[in-house]
Scaffold this active site. Sequence first.
Site, short mmCIF file in Angstrom:
data_model
loop_
_atom_site.label_atom_id
_atom_site.label_comp_id
_atom_site.label_asym_id
_atom_site.label_seq_id
_atom_site.Cartn_x
_atom_site.Cartn_y
_atom_site.Cartn_z
N ILE A 141 0.92 -1.13 0.22
CA ILE A 141 0.00 0.07 0.14
C ILE A 141 1.12 1.31 -0.07
CG2 ILE A 141 -1.71 1.15 1.22
CD1 ILE A 141 -2.36 -1.31 2.91
N VAL A 144 2.77 3.81 -5.59
CA VAL A 144 4.10 4.29 -4.88
C VAL A 144 4.79 3.35 -4.17
CG1 VAL A 144 4.92 6.00 -3.13
CG2 VAL A 144 3.07 6.62 -4.62
N CYS A 145 4.24 2.78 -3.11
CA CYS A 145 4.96 1.66 -2.14
C CYS A 145 5.18 0.46 -2.89
CB CYS A 145 4.30 1.58 -0.93
SG CYS A 145 3.74 2.96 -0.01
N VAL A 146 4.50 0.18 -4.08
CA VAL A 146 4.56 -1.04 -4.87
C VAL A 146 5.27 -0.34 -6.02
CG1 VAL A 146 3.59 -2.73 -6.09
CG2 VAL A 146 2.55 -2.25 -3.99
#
Length: 211
Positions: free
Chosen positions: A115, A119-121
């Site tokens: 999540i 962004v985070c992935v």
Amino acid sequence: MKTEYKYNRLDKNDAAVLLVDHQSGLTNLVQDFSPDDFKNNVLALADTAKYFKLPTILTTSFEDGPNGPLVPELKQLFPDAPYIARPGQINAWDNEDFLKAIKATGKKQLIIAGIVTEVCVAFPALSAREEGYEVFIVTDASGTFNQTTRDAAWARMEAAGCQLMTWFGTACELHRDWRNDVEGLGALFSNHLPSYRCLITSYAAGKHSIK
């Protein structure tokens, strides 16, 4: 007819799982899945990693701030896994401890979920592709604000050569053959798919009646 396409399958002997920023605060941002479905998908991927004994790395971003701590179920499932609480880096790939943990696995295939998706992935996925890793994104264990945002992130990662999958497809490709362990894989699916529990219950009852 032969094509130039090469089907590179997930290999349980060469894959590691990266669970990125599944944090209590960030889960409130996930709007492209219902809360119950999303939690089930994340835990299904985690259970898949445990079932196949895949090296699993947990990381959080600025957990002392509004992003919040790692969801407790993941820490409970992987009490001995590398756990990198990043002090501020948005892209987990920019954190040296995270990179060291990945390299220590010796694996070339990275299964990533987190999540938020764009962004985070996406950021570590794109960074991993640049470094030559095969990257598999578990789409239904990754969440974000809305479907427009999600689709843009998927398109960006796919253009970089990342493969988009679901937790169910990931488990099946890792397993390869039902005969490897019917009961084990059936239990994994039954625990996270009510319809599959009915299927396995029917199978078990039929098998018992034959005896």
